[in-house]
Write a protein that holds these residues in place. Structure first.
Motif, PDB file in Angstrom:
ATOM      1  N   CYS A   1       0.836  -1.204   0.000  1.00 40.20           N
ATOM      2  CA  CYS A   1       0.000   0.000   0.000  1.00 40.20           C
ATOM      3  C   CYS A   1       0.870   1.253   0.000  1.00 40.20           C
ATOM      4  CB  CYS A   1      -0.905   0.001   1.230  1.00 40.20           C
ATOM      5  SG  CYS A   1      -1.911   1.490   1.370  1.00 40.20           S
ATOM      6  N   ALA A   2       0.678   2.079  -1.012  1.00 36.57           N
ATOM      7  CA  ALA A   2       1.469   3.317  -1.124  1.00 36.57           C
ATOM      8  C   ALA A   2       1.286   4.201   0.104  1.00 36.57           C
ATOM      9  CB  ALA A   2       1.069   4.078  -2.385  1.00 36.57           C
ATOM     10  N   PHE A   3       0.087   4.239   0.681  1.00 34.14           N
ATOM     11  CA  PHE A   3      -0.155   5.067   1.867  1.00 34.14           C
ATOM     12  C   PHE A   3       0.691   4.587   3.046  1.00 34.14           C
ATOM     13  CE2 PHE A   3      -3.924   5.849  -0.671  1.00 34.14           C
ATOM     14  CZ  PHE A   3      -4.088   7.219  -0.542  1.00 34.14           C
ATOM     15  N   SER A   4       0.812   3.270   3.205  1.00 33.57           N
ATOM     16  CA  SER A   4       1.657   2.722   4.267  1.00 33.57           C
ATOM     17  C   SER A   4       3.101   3.168   4.084  1.00 33.57           C
ATOM     18  CB  SER A   4       1.601   1.185   4.268  1.00 33.57           C
ATOM     19  OG  SER A   4       0.339   0.725   4.674  1.00 33.57           O
ATOM     20  N   ARG A   5       3.573   3.077   2.836  1.00 34.18           N
ATOM     21  CA  ARG A   5       4.968   3.459   2.568  1.00 34.18           C
ATOM     22  C   ARG A   5       5.188   4.953   2.790  1.00 34.18           C
ATOM     23  NH1 ARG A   5       4.014   0.109  -1.805  1.00 34.18           N
ATOM     24  NH2 ARG A   5       4.248   1.801  -3.284  1.00 34.18           N
ATOM     25  N   LEU A   6       4.202   5.779   2.425  1.00 35.73           N
ATOM     26  CA  LEU A   6       4.334   7.230   2.619  1.00 35.73           C
ATOM     27  C   LEU A   6       4.441   7.597   4.099  1.00 35.73           C
ATOM     28  CD1 LEU A   6       1.730   8.449  -0.020  1.00 35.73           C
ATOM     29  CD2 LEU A   6       4.182   8.971  -0.038  1.00 35.73           C
TER      30      LEU A   6
ATOM     31  N   GLY B   1       4.758  -6.184  -2.121  1.00 33.94           N
ATOM     32  CA  GLY B   1       5.305  -4.964  -1.529  1.00 33.94           C
ATOM     33  C   GLY B   1       6.676  -4.689  -2.084  1.00 33.94           C
ATOM     34  N   THR B   2       6.929  -3.473  -2.446  1.00 29.89           N
ATOM     35  CA  THR B   2       8.243  -3.123  -2.949  1.00 29.89           C
ATOM     36  C   THR B   2       8.885  -2.155  -1.974  1.00 29.89           C
ATOM     37  OG1 THR B   2       7.238  -1.366  -4.251  1.00 29.89           O
ATOM     38  CG2 THR B   2       7.656  -3.440  -5.373  1.00 29.89           C
TER      39      THR B   2
ATOM     40  N   GLU C   1      14.277   3.445   2.257  1.00 30.23           N
ATOM     41  CA  GLU C   1      12.983   3.510   2.940  1.00 30.23           C
ATOM     42  C   GLU C   1      13.101   2.910   4.344  1.00 30.23           C
ATOM     43  OE1 GLU C   1       8.795   2.860   1.005  1.00 30.23           O
ATOM     44  OE2 GLU C   1       9.675   0.923   1.477  1.00 30.23           O
TER      45      GLU C   1
ATOM     46  N   GLN D   1       0.164  12.277   1.449  1.00 25.41           N
ATOM     47  CA  GLN D   1       1.116  12.402   0.348  1.00 25.41           C
ATOM     48  C   GLN D   1       2.329  13.268   0.677  1.00 25.41           C
ATOM     49  OE1 GLN D   1      -2.209  12.722  -0.244  1.00 25.41           O
ATOM     50  NE2 GLN D   1      -2.657  11.112  -1.707  1.00 25.41           N
TER      51      GLN D   1
ATOM     52  N   CYS E   1      -5.466   2.150   1.788  1.00 27.72           N
ATOM     53  CA  CYS E   1      -5.849   0.935   1.074  1.00 27.72           C
ATOM     54  C   CYS E   1      -6.804   0.135   1.949  1.00 27.72           C
ATOM     55  CB  CYS E   1      -4.617   0.100   0.777  1.00 27.72           C
ATOM     56  SG  CYS E   1      -3.360   0.977  -0.198  1.00 27.72           S
TER      57      CYS E   1
END
Length: 174
Positions: free
Chosen positions: A46-51, A83-84, A89, A137, A170
């Protein structure tokens, strides 16, 4: 302005147990002597988790000395993408909730979503559920730091101030 909204969230949780990546049990009740426990639901796809990873690592570090424990829980989401990890990070130590026991218990539906628990007699009171802040974001453009404000209020012995804020993120796979 009515305060009835805060009363509706005055539920308690007694305990839950999850496993770490090294298969060690972690129980909520082991944090009963802490001032608060923040449970954050994440998923690396999930991009939100990574952000939020860097912000969450910073919050966890800043509040650990104040008696606040952060638990990061990896839950399945409605994306099949692996997941990437982006080079550089921040990697957060996560617990696994594949059966969705804890996300169901705490009533969360998205990643990244946070729940603030305060130890009380007989368990933990849910003081907040929702967004970490108002801008997933762009960290530098955050106007409202919901999680930080709730933690500061709880640590000062005040009400949470806000009981919940809808999180962007997500959807957790049900």
């Amino acid at each position: 302005v009515t305060l009835a909204v805060g009363v509706a969230r005055a539920q308690t949780v007694t305990n839950f147990t999850l496993k770490t990546a090294s298969n060690t049990d972690v129980s909520l009740k082991s944090y009963a002597s802490d001032k608060a426990v923040v449970v954050v639901f994440l998923n690396p796809a999930c991009a939100f988790s990574r952000l939020y990873q860097e912000r969450l690592a910073s919050l966890s570090s800043a509040y650990r000395a104040k008696g606040v424990q952060f638990l990061f829980i990896n839950v399945p989401i409605n994306l099949d993408a692996p997941g990437t990890t982006v080079p550089g990070e921040v990697e957060l130590p996560t617990l696994t909730d594949a059966s969705l026991q804890v996300s169901n218990l705490l009533g969360v539906s998205k990643t990244a979503e946070a729940v603030v628990l305060e130890p009380v007699s007989g368990g933990f009171a849910i003081r907040y559920r929702g967004a970490i802040d108002d801008n997933p974001q762009v960290a530098n453009s955050v106007q409202q730091h919901y999680l930080k404000q709730v933690l500061d209020n709880v640590l000062a012995g005040r009400s949470a101030g806000v009981a919940d804020k809808r999180a962007a993120g997500c959807l957790i796979k049900r």
